[in-house]
Write an enzyme that holds these catalytic residues in place. Sequence first.
Site, PDB file in Angstrom:
ATOM      1  N   VAL A  14      -6.199   4.638  -5.726  1.00 14.72           N
ATOM      2  CA  VAL A  14      -5.063   5.124  -4.922  1.00 14.72           C
ATOM      3  C   VAL A  14      -5.289   6.591  -4.523  1.00 14.72           C
ATOM      4  CG1 VAL A  14      -3.570   5.850  -6.859  1.00 14.72           C
ATOM      5  CG2 VAL A  14      -2.545   5.013  -4.768  1.00 14.72           C
ATOM      6  N   ASP A  15      -5.992   7.329  -5.366  1.00  9.75           N
ATOM      7  CA  ASP A  15      -6.327   8.738  -5.060  1.00  9.75           C
ATOM      8  C   ASP A  15      -7.141   8.797  -3.768  1.00  9.75           C
ATOM      9  OD1 ASP A  15      -7.946  11.333  -7.128  1.00  9.75           O
ATOM     10  OD2 ASP A  15      -6.649  11.445  -5.379  1.00  9.75           O
ATOM     11  N   ASP A  72       0.858  -1.192   0.000  1.00  2.06           N
ATOM     12  CA  ASP A  72       0.000   0.000   0.000  1.00  2.06           C
ATOM     13  C   ASP A  72       0.895   1.244   0.000  1.00  2.06           C
ATOM     14  OD1 ASP A  72      -2.631   1.155   2.297  1.00  2.06           O
ATOM     15  OD2 ASP A  72      -1.603   2.117   0.629  1.00  2.06           O
ATOM     16  N   ILE A  73       0.864   1.992  -1.050  1.00  2.00           N
ATOM     17  CA  ILE A  73       1.763   3.159  -1.215  1.00  2.00           C
ATOM     18  C   ILE A  73       1.569   4.182  -0.096  1.00  2.00           C
ATOM     19  CG2 ILE A  73       0.238   4.603  -2.671  1.00  2.00           C
ATOM     20  CD1 ILE A  73       2.742   5.073  -4.471  1.00  2.00           C
ATOM     21  N   VAL A  79      -8.891   2.421 -12.697  1.00  2.00           N
ATOM     22  CA  VAL A  79     -10.125   3.023 -13.261  1.00  2.00           C
ATOM     23  C   VAL A  79      -9.905   3.463 -14.711  1.00  2.00           C
ATOM     24  CG1 VAL A  79     -11.607   5.094 -13.071  1.00  2.00           C
ATOM     25  CG2 VAL A  79     -10.990   3.788 -11.030  1.00  2.00           C
ATOM     26  N   TYR A  80      -8.673   3.942 -15.000  1.00  2.00           N
ATOM     27  CA  TYR A  80      -8.451   4.488 -16.355  1.00  2.00           C
ATOM     28  C   TYR A  80      -8.149   3.419 -17.388  1.00  2.00           C
ATOM     29  CZ  TYR A  80      -8.653   9.375 -14.770  1.00  2.00           C
ATOM     30  OH  TYR A  80      -9.077  10.599 -14.286  1.00  2.00           O
ATOM     31  N   ASN A 123      -6.938  12.714 -10.706  1.00  4.77           N
ATOM     32  CA  ASN A 123      -7.680  13.155 -11.896  1.00  4.77           C
ATOM     33  C   ASN A 123      -7.433  14.658 -12.022  1.00  4.77           C
ATOM     34  OD1 ASN A 123      -9.754  14.724 -10.451  1.00  4.77           O
ATOM     35  ND2 ASN A 123     -10.385  12.710  -9.704  1.00  4.77           N
ATOM     36  N   SER A 148      -2.783   4.940 -14.139  1.00  3.13           N
ATOM     37  CA  SER A 148      -3.773   4.700 -15.205  1.00  3.13           C
ATOM     38  C   SER A 148      -4.209   3.244 -15.365  1.00  3.13           C
ATOM     39  CB  SER A 148      -3.259   5.191 -16.576  1.00  3.13           C
ATOM     40  OG  SER A 148      -3.369   6.596 -16.648  1.00  3.13           O
ATOM     41  N   THR A 149      -3.656   2.330 -14.591  1.00  2.00           N
ATOM     42  CA  THR A 149      -3.975   0.903 -14.829  1.00  2.00           C
ATOM     43  C   THR A 149      -5.178   0.433 -14.034  1.00  2.00           C
ATOM     44  OG1 THR A 149      -2.529   0.124 -13.049  1.00  2.00           O
ATOM     45  CG2 THR A 149      -1.525   0.386 -15.224  1.00  2.00           C
TER      46      THR A 149
HETATM   47  N1  APR Z   1      -1.253   1.476  -3.086  1.00  2.00           N
HETATM   48  C1  APR Z   1      -0.647   1.177  -4.282  1.00  2.00           C
HETATM   49  N2  APR Z   1      -1.319   0.987  -5.434  1.00  2.00           N
HETATM   50  C2  APR Z   1      -2.670   1.102  -5.379  1.00  2.00           C
HETATM   51  C3  APR Z   1      -3.376   1.427  -4.186  1.00  2.00           C
HETATM   52  C4  APR Z   1      -2.599   1.607  -3.005  1.00  2.00           C
HETATM   53  N3  APR Z   1      -3.169   1.909  -1.836  1.00  2.00           N
HETATM   54  N4  APR Z   1      -4.716   1.479  -4.476  1.00  2.00           N
HETATM   55  C5  APR Z   1      -4.831   1.188  -5.791  1.00  2.00           C
HETATM   56  N5  APR Z   1      -3.612   0.956  -6.332  1.00  2.00           N
HETATM   57  C6  APR Z   1      -3.274   0.627  -7.723  1.00  2.00           C
HETATM   58  C7  APR Z   1      -4.368  -0.026  -8.537  1.00  2.00           C
HETATM   59  O1  APR Z   1      -4.366  -1.432  -8.312  1.00  2.00           O
HETATM   60  C8  APR Z   1      -3.903   0.306  -9.940  1.00  2.00           C
HETATM   61  O2  APR Z   1      -2.945  -0.657 -10.375  1.00  2.00           O
HETATM   62  O3  APR Z   1      -3.026   1.851  -8.387  1.00  2.00           O
HETATM   63  C9  APR Z   1      -3.181   1.650  -9.783  1.00  2.00           C
HETATM   64  C10 APR Z   1      -3.946   2.843 -10.341  1.00  2.00           C
HETATM   65  O4  APR Z   1      -5.334   2.623 -10.202  1.00  2.00           O
HETATM   66  P1  APR Z   1      -6.366   3.834  -9.845  1.00  2.00           P
HETATM   67  O5  APR Z   1      -6.146   4.242  -8.457  1.00  2.00           O
HETATM   68  O6  APR Z   1      -7.718   3.366 -10.253  1.00  2.00           O
HETATM   69  O7  APR Z   1      -5.889   5.033 -10.779  1.00  2.00           O
HETATM   70  P2  APR Z   1      -6.070   5.280 -12.340  1.00  2.00           P
HETATM   71  O8  APR Z   1      -6.301   4.027 -13.092  1.00  2.00           O
HETATM   72  O9  APR Z   1      -4.914   6.161 -12.708  1.00  2.00           O
HETATM   73  O10 APR Z   1      -7.435   6.113 -12.416  1.00  2.00           O
HETATM   74  C11 APR Z   1      -7.433   7.408 -11.876  1.00  2.00           C
HETATM   75  O11 APR Z   1      -9.361   6.966 -10.563  1.00  2.00           O
HETATM   76  O12 APR Z   1      -9.382   7.108  -8.308  1.00  2.00           O
HETATM   77  C12 APR Z   1      -9.715   7.781  -9.452  1.00  2.00           C
HETATM   78  O13 APR Z   1      -9.540  10.087  -8.883  1.00  2.00           O
HETATM   79  C13 APR Z   1      -8.929   9.049  -9.603  1.00  2.00           C
HETATM   80  O14 APR Z   1     -10.223   9.762 -11.476  1.00  2.00           O
HETATM   81  C14 APR Z   1      -8.973   9.215 -11.088  1.00  2.00           C
HETATM   82  C15 APR Z   1      -8.870   7.795 -11.601  1.00  2.00           C
END
Ligand code: APR
Length: 169
Positions: free
Chosen positions: A32-33, A9-10, A119-120, A23, A116-117
């Site tokens: 992760v956001d 967990d980052i 939700v995006y 975003n 981006s991997t």
């Molecule tokens: N620690 C490390 N990696 C994580 C964590 C965490 N706590 N939570 C999620 N991840 C990983 C996910 O498994 C994925 O591989 O982070 C990567 C990015 O996934 P998302 O968080 O969905 O981000 P992204 O694909 O870039 O989409 C961004 O999603 O949360 C919204 O506000 C954000 O609109 C933006 C969009």
Amino acid sequence: MKITVLIGDITKLQVDAIVNAANCSLLGGGGVDGAIHRGAGPGLLAECREIGGCRTGEAVITKAYCLPAKHVVHTPGPVWNGGNRGEPELLRSCYLNCLRLAEETKLQTIAFPAISTGVYGYPLLEASRIAVETATGWEKSFPGEAIFVAFSSEAENIYKKLAEEISTK
Ligand code: APR
């Protein structure tokens, strides 16, 4: 630059900066956001509100508030649309701009999620290749360490394989 891969967990990392897959509004979200904003507390949202937003591929730095890290670097990644709409270039610029900010702010350690991997929808292998190639090719002498944080063993294996493959080129 040293490259490290770890699974976890980052938000728990005690590093100079963790990167937030944000975003463009910078007002939080899921994934992760959401985890970063939950961990940081309301001060992070207040600072992000003041910044007012960030374009895809660009990066901004804030304090990390209640998180163990010192800073958060927010970068909106591209939404995957099949790969012919400039997604690879935008994703590359996310990593480059985060590294530039790290160098300007004299950070030693910066940790990246797989931008981006989630939700995006960016395919994990392609996105991880861009991440590792950008970090290893970072032409400036960024003396620090880039940590790729996998959130699944699949992601961890991909990062490790790519780091090996690219470093032996
Ligand atoms: N620690 C490390 N990696 C994580 C964590 C965490 N706590 N939570 C999620 N991840 C990983 C996910 O498994 C994925 O591989 O982070 C990567 C990015 O996934 P998302 O968080 O969905 O981000 P992204 O694909 O870039 O989409 C961004 O999603 O949360 C919204 O506000 C954000 O609109 C933006 C969009």
